[in-house]
Design a protein around this motif. Sequence first.
Motif, PDB file in Angstrom:
ATOM      1  N   UNK A 290     -18.111 -36.304  -5.654  1.00  0.00           N
ATOM      2  CA  UNK A 290     -18.926 -36.010  -4.475  1.00  0.00           C
ATOM      3  C   UNK A 290     -18.704 -37.096  -3.410  1.00  0.00           C
ATOM      4  N   UNK A 291     -18.334 -36.717  -2.182  1.00  0.00           N
ATOM      5  CA  UNK A 291     -18.002 -37.712  -1.162  1.00  0.00           C
ATOM      6  C   UNK A 291     -19.203 -38.216  -0.367  1.00  0.00           C
ATOM      7  N   UNK A 292     -20.414 -37.850  -0.770  1.00  0.00           N
ATOM      8  CA  UNK A 292     -21.613 -38.233  -0.032  1.00  0.00           C
ATOM      9  C   UNK A 292     -22.510 -39.115  -0.888  1.00  0.00           C
ATOM     10  N   UNK A 293     -23.416 -39.848  -0.226  1.00  0.00           N
ATOM     11  CA  UNK A 293     -24.324 -40.722  -0.956  1.00  0.00           C
ATOM     12  C   UNK A 293     -25.583 -39.991  -1.396  1.00  0.00           C
ATOM     13  N   UNK A 294     -25.927 -38.916  -0.730  1.00  0.00           N
ATOM     14  CA  UNK A 294     -27.061 -38.085  -1.135  1.00  0.00           C
ATOM     15  C   UNK A 294     -26.578 -36.666  -1.368  1.00  0.00           C
ATOM     16  N   UNK A 295     -27.086 -36.059  -2.427  1.00  0.00           N
ATOM     17  CA  UNK A 295     -26.616 -34.725  -2.815  1.00  0.00           C
ATOM     18  C   UNK A 295     -26.890 -33.701  -1.715  1.00  0.00           C
ATOM     19  N   UNK A 296     -27.991 -33.874  -0.991  1.00  0.00           N
ATOM     20  CA  UNK A 296     -28.350 -32.900   0.042  1.00  0.00           C
ATOM     21  C   UNK A 296     -27.364 -32.902   1.218  1.00  0.00           C
ATOM     22  N   UNK A 297     -26.489 -33.921   1.271  1.00  0.00           N
ATOM     23  CA  UNK A 297     -25.484 -33.943   2.332  1.00  0.00           C
ATOM     24  C   UNK A 297     -24.363 -32.943   2.091  1.00  0.00           C
ATOM     25  N   UNK A 298     -24.165 -32.532   0.840  1.00  0.00           N
ATOM     26  CA  UNK A 298     -23.077 -31.594   0.533  1.00  0.00           C
ATOM     27  C   UNK A 298     -23.577 -30.240   0.055  1.00  0.00           C
TER      28      UNK A 298
ATOM     29  N   UNK B  38     -26.787 -27.511 -13.225  1.00  0.00           N
ATOM     30  CA  UNK B  38     -26.185 -28.362 -12.210  1.00  0.00           C
ATOM     31  C   UNK B  38     -25.470 -29.515 -12.898  1.00  0.00           C
ATOM     32  N   UNK B  39     -24.196 -29.719 -12.560  1.00  0.00           N
ATOM     33  CA  UNK B  39     -23.404 -30.800 -13.133  1.00  0.00           C
ATOM     34  C   UNK B  39     -22.764 -31.598 -11.998  1.00  0.00           C
ATOM     35  N   UNK B  40     -22.921 -32.930 -12.041  1.00  0.00           N
ATOM     36  CA  UNK B  40     -22.341 -33.803 -11.030  1.00  0.00           C
ATOM     37  C   UNK B  40     -21.527 -34.868 -11.746  1.00  0.00           C
ATOM     38  N   UNK B  41     -20.247 -34.976 -11.408  1.00  0.00           N
ATOM     39  CA  UNK B  41     -19.357 -35.927 -12.081  1.00  0.00           C
ATOM     40  C   UNK B  41     -18.594 -36.753 -11.049  1.00  0.00           C
ATOM     41  N   UNK B  42     -18.809 -38.051 -11.078  1.00  0.00           N
ATOM     42  CA  UNK B  42     -18.041 -38.964 -10.252  1.00  0.00           C
ATOM     43  C   UNK B  42     -18.351 -38.875  -8.771  1.00  0.00           C
ATOM     44  N   UNK B  43     -17.942 -39.916  -8.021  1.00  0.00           N
ATOM     45  CA  UNK B  43     -18.125 -39.912  -6.587  1.00  0.00           C
ATOM     46  C   UNK B  43     -19.051 -41.019  -6.113  1.00  0.00           C
ATOM     47  N   UNK B  44     -19.546 -40.870  -4.889  1.00  0.00           N
ATOM     48  CA  UNK B  44     -20.328 -41.914  -4.235  1.00  0.00           C
ATOM     49  C   UNK B  44     -21.828 -41.718  -4.369  1.00  0.00           C
ATOM     50  N   UNK B  45     -22.279 -40.731  -5.078  1.00  0.00           N
ATOM     51  CA  UNK B  45     -23.683 -40.330  -5.082  1.00  0.00           C
ATOM     52  C   UNK B  45     -24.608 -41.486  -5.461  1.00  0.00           C
ATOM     53  N   UNK B  46     -25.628 -41.703  -4.608  1.00  0.00           N
ATOM     54  CA  UNK B  46     -26.656 -42.706  -4.874  1.00  0.00           C
ATOM     55  C   UNK B  46     -28.018 -42.075  -5.165  1.00  0.00           C
ATOM     56  N   UNK B  47     -28.280 -40.896  -4.594  1.00  0.00           N
ATOM     57  CA  UNK B  47     -29.600 -40.275  -4.746  1.00  0.00           C
ATOM     58  C   UNK B  47     -29.466 -38.764  -4.610  1.00  0.00           C
ATOM     59  N   UNK B  48     -30.457 -38.062  -5.152  1.00  0.00           N
ATOM     60  CA  UNK B  48     -30.479 -36.605  -5.022  1.00  0.00           C
ATOM     61  C   UNK B  48     -31.057 -36.187  -3.670  1.00  0.00           C
ATOM     62  N   UNK B  49     -31.840 -37.079  -3.060  1.00  0.00           N
ATOM     63  CA  UNK B  49     -32.473 -36.765  -1.776  1.00  0.00           C
ATOM     64  C   UNK B  49     -33.975 -36.774  -1.919  1.00  0.00           C
ATOM     65  N   UNK B  50     -34.673 -37.426  -0.965  1.00  0.00           N
ATOM     66  CA  UNK B  50     -36.120 -37.588  -1.079  1.00  0.00           C
ATOM     67  C   UNK B  50     -36.889 -36.326  -0.747  1.00  0.00           C
ATOM     68  N   UNK B  51     -36.393 -35.532   0.149  1.00  0.00           N
ATOM     69  CA  UNK B  51     -37.153 -34.377   0.644  1.00  0.00           C
ATOM     70  C   UNK B  51     -36.649 -33.054   0.085  1.00  0.00           C
ATOM     71  N   UNK B  52     -35.886 -33.134  -1.000  1.00  0.00           N
ATOM     72  CA  UNK B  52     -35.280 -31.913  -1.553  1.00  0.00           C
ATOM     73  C   UNK B  52     -35.751 -31.721  -2.990  1.00  0.00           C
TER      74      UNK B  52
END
Length: 590
Positions: free
Chosen positions: A493-501, A513-527
């Motif tokens: 994932x090329x974004x720091x928050x999942x809600x960006x993609x 939902x499966x997330x593997x590797x990338x820049x992800x830091x958070x799922x998003x506060x308002x999502x």
Amino acid sequence: VHSTIQVASFSPSCLHSTMLARREPIDVFSAIQHRLQKIDTMVEEMQMDLRTLHRYGGDGDDDGHGDGEDEDDVLDLDHIELCSFMEQIKSAVQLVRAALQEKVMRMTTNTRGGEDDDGGGDEAFPSGSGHLKSVLESLDPQLKQCALCLAVFPSGKAIKRRLLIHWWIGEGIVRSAAAGKACFQDLLSRGLLQPAMLRPHCHTAHYCRVHPSVRDLLVAAARSFSYFAFDRDGEPTDECLPGTTRRVTLCRTRGSSRHGGGGGEYVTVYNLSQRYLEMDEAWLGEQRGMGTLQLGRWQTSPEHHVEMVRPDGVLGAAAAAACRNLRYLSLRGISLVESLPESIGDLRDLVVLDLRACHNLETLPASMASLGKLEYLDASECYLLDQMPHGVCKLHRLQVLKGFVVASAAGGKKIPPCRLADLAALPLLRKLSVSTGRQLPVAPDDELPRLHGFAALESLSVRWGAAAAHAGGGGRMDLSLLPRLAKLDLRRVPAEELQEVVHPARGGGLRKLCVRGGRLRAFGDDVTWDVVETLRVRFLERLDCEWRQLRSTFGKLRFVDKRRCPKLSSWRCDAQGIWRREEDDGGDRN
């Protein structure tokens, strides 16, 4: 060995109770053999886990982009020691099983005095091989053909369910993947197959094994029906003897394997262990009734490397013109295949085309648009592919498309590429995996937002390029436009928050939902992901999320699988990184 036996629920007290219940020595030995087989299977699964650990043993890159496929192999002493222990356990179990089997055979011979043996000493079924024979004889013709295909595989080896189903489709034994899955499940329920490599998050068996005693019976039956050619030891051979069998297996021999000279027509050519292929083009040109051509590997491990001599000739106009009834073609894992000839478009009955892990494959022909019956196309792990031909969007029967390459606008390209939006024209497409080509580290901003209009899409996988972590962007998917989507897999994932993609849909159908590797830091506060029940996160070195926050974001979570995510120590997962809701006091969110 002792600790492994305890895990397998085999103990002296268990043996004692078995002896009291059965009393017959031959039944006692058979029950022990059955338990030893379980231990043997469990050890194989442990070894596979250790090999996975080996593959993921590297530290990855500094940005945590590793997705489990590109990291360096690193071995430490503890790993070597564990692998050694596993081999010792497996060897010890095999010695005990061999001794017990010899004992059972002697007892059977002595007690029956040479009479017809009903197989009472079979190690897996205490009721004897007579039971196995009755099970096989009770099968309807369709299911019996499915079972006989299993005779060529080595006992105990993991076999992918999908590859079996594709074989059955190729021969015309089943007419659809759904019918193949039903036959597979039926064989499992009857005990002719054993489930293998079960996943903790999924109750469906995607892999299977054939027990040695079952395989012996299947080999005998396959011989009697002239289904395959076997040697005296029950191992498949690559003989082409017209009138004796209509199926050819390619087996490891000296040098390369060149087939021909038999002059007969065959329904199946299946590569079991041949690593260097040299097919007789003239012989292939005579196979007008062939339905299955499996030249690639069937094994899961990429260690089983296959090379083909003159692949262009084998797949050329002569073979394509002859093999018009071909329904299943697999080049899986074959190197030196740089392109497919235009003549592949002549295979009008082709249902399955498996090109997975053809690492030298650079282009696909425009003639693929003529494959009007194609339902399954796998071009994943073909890392040199830059684009997909536009004709792919004309394959209106396509249900599964893996390895679709998101390309840039046509620009200087001679053939315009197929775009994601074009795939919306495929009314039956239910499974799609997308990746970016070599020239694009991320998908163009106008690509992912175009994922709408896919009326049947149930599973979606998106893999960004290796440079995605440094590039950012790539647009955002809106899951509300994919109402039937049940599974989403995001890699690098090329974004720091999942809600960006990706933007979740309230009340949608997404369950996994499966997330593997990338820049992800958070799922998003308002999502909130209010319908997701299964969450798998791997190789996310930056992801930082407290357990309470996770349960708030994923309100209906029932299963979590966490690996190589060092900042998620507060998550209530066990030593294997697994959490299940029923194990956590009824799903308390605190």
